[in-house]
Design an enzyme around this catalytic site. Structure first.
Site, mmCIF file in Angstrom:
data_model
loop_
_atom_site.group_PDB
_atom_site.id
_atom_site.type_symbol
_atom_site.label_atom_id
_atom_site.label_comp_id
_atom_site.label_asym_id
_atom_site.label_seq_id
_atom_site.Cartn_x
_atom_site.Cartn_y
_atom_site.Cartn_z
ATOM 1 N N LYS A 41 1.179 -12.977 -2.340
ATOM 2 C CA LYS A 41 2.141 -12.556 -3.367
ATOM 3 C C LYS A 41 2.799 -13.767 -4.015
ATOM 4 O O LYS A 41 2.922 -13.846 -5.245
ATOM 5 C CB LYS A 41 3.195 -11.636 -2.749
ATOM 6 C CG LYS A 41 2.655 -10.274 -2.338
ATOM 7 C CD LYS A 41 3.634 -9.514 -1.456
ATOM 8 C CE LYS A 41 3.028 -8.193 -1.004
ATOM 9 N NZ LYS A 41 3.893 -7.456 -0.054
ATOM 10 N N ASP B 60 9.511 -3.087 -5.153
ATOM 11 C CA ASP B 60 8.555 -2.202 -4.482
ATOM 12 C C ASP B 60 8.713 -0.737 -4.895
ATOM 13 O O ASP B 60 7.830 0.078 -4.644
ATOM 14 C CB ASP B 60 8.720 -2.303 -2.958
ATOM 15 C CG ASP B 60 7.716 -3.252 -2.325
ATOM 16 O OD1 ASP B 60 6.618 -3.420 -2.888
ATOM 17 O OD2 ASP B 60 8.025 -3.819 -1.270
ATOM 18 N N GLN C 90 9.391 -7.745 2.951
ATOM 19 C CA GLN C 90 8.099 -7.438 3.551
ATOM 20 C C GLN C 90 8.280 -6.578 4.799
ATOM 21 O O GLN C 90 9.066 -6.913 5.687
ATOM 22 C CB GLN C 90 7.359 -8.737 3.906
ATOM 23 C CG GLN C 90 5.974 -8.528 4.485
ATOM 24 C CD GLN C 90 5.006 -7.911 3.489
ATOM 25 O OE1 GLN C 90 4.977 -8.272 2.328
ATOM 26 N NE2 GLN C 90 4.204 -6.973 3.959
#
Length: 300
Positions: free
Chosen positions: A54, A121, A98
């Site tokens: 990422k 997200d 994460q």
């Protein structure tokens, strides 16, 4: 008949190129560089790999990557303090924590602490609610968004009247996927572990999205001839060679590829789209922050 193999890697590369152009345009028009803060707590090997990919993608596309890597001993209070600081930082347009987090940290409390306007997200309940209610301004979770873009690449933007089945009801994939398909005027069914006669439900679907996390559970004779099959599953199973493993999806690919009209392989299907859509979400959040036009794909 053999299905069209949906090349998620190629589509994702094209999307990343369009995002890079959008980043350059935003810099030129507003003097703003989209920035994503990636927060990693602990030393989970898979999470470390995901985070590195990422962060690398952010740099490649001309964005700012704010990396926050912390040991598993980080306390929940310390993590919440960090998120509050990132919420207040105007150079940070998106925040990604994460998962999974260490067991001593309340995941829902942490996700809920992120400013919904910086939720890259799309997991915050405010964004989930906006998506479910069909309201503007929702940040869409990356995997469902990428899946919808692949479906539209096969069938076109107009999905009106298509019968869609989503196998799996997670908050990360299944539920938002169903809401996206509903918003596209599909007739949507969500199936799960308690569904009666799952095979029969699958056989009626023009669009079949498998996100259940069970290796090759959906067999080829469950697929409607000509259907579009999006396999979100990533399962590691033993390979024929002793001691080796391989990745398979939730769909028995070798069976389904002879029946479906189009199908995503595993790997190389939905997977590459997830990071590409994270880049898209970060650009979208930066555009919203400064009042610039959003990317066309942002709302799918």
């Amino acid at each position: 008949m053999s299905a069209r193999i949906i090349d998620g890697k190629a589509f994702a590369q094209g999307l990343r190129s369009r995002v890079a152009q959008g980043v350059a345009d935003l810099k030129a028009s507003h003097g703003v560089t989209p920035g994503l803060a990636v927060v990693l707590v602990g030393e989970d090997p898979a999470s470390q790999v995901y985070v590195r990919s990422k962060e690398r993608a952010l740099v490649e596309l001309g964005m700012a990557s704010f990396d926050h890597h912390h040991p598993a001993s980080m306390t929940e209070a310390e993590l919440l303090t960090l998120i509050a600081a990132l919420n207040a930082d105007p150079t940070v347009h998106g925040i990604l924590v994460q998962l999974p987090l260490p067991a001593h940290i309340d995941t829902q409390k942490v996700l809920g602490a992120i400013d919904p306007g910086k939720d890259a997200d799309g997991f915050h309940v405010v964004n989930a609610g906006r998506l479910a209610a069909g309201l503007p301004g929702a940040t869409v979770p990356c995997t469902p968004l990428g899946s919808l873009l692949l479906i539209r690449d096969v069938l076109g933007r107009d999905l009106k009247g298509q019968r869609a089945l989503v196998v799996g009801r997670s908050n990360i994939v299944g539920k938002p996927m169903a809401h996206l398909l509903l918003a596209a005027d599909c007739t949507v069914t969500i199936a799960h572990s308690r569904t009666r006669d799952l095979a029969d439900e699958c056989r009626r679907a023009d669009i079949l999205v498998a996100a259940v996390g069970r290796p090759e559970m959906i067999r080829g004779d469950w697929v409607k001839p000509g259907a579009v099959v999006i396999d979100v599953g990533i399962n590691r199973v033993p390979a024929t060679e002793p001691g080796k493993t391989k990745l398979v999806g939730d769909v028995a690919y070798d069976e389904a590829v002879t029946v479906a009209g189009a199908i995503t392989p595993v790997p190389g299907g939905v997977g590459p789209m997830t990071i590409a859509c994270l880049m898209l979400n970060t650009l979208t959040l930066a555009c919203r922050a400064v009042g610039a036009p959003e990317p066309a794909e942002a709302t799918a």
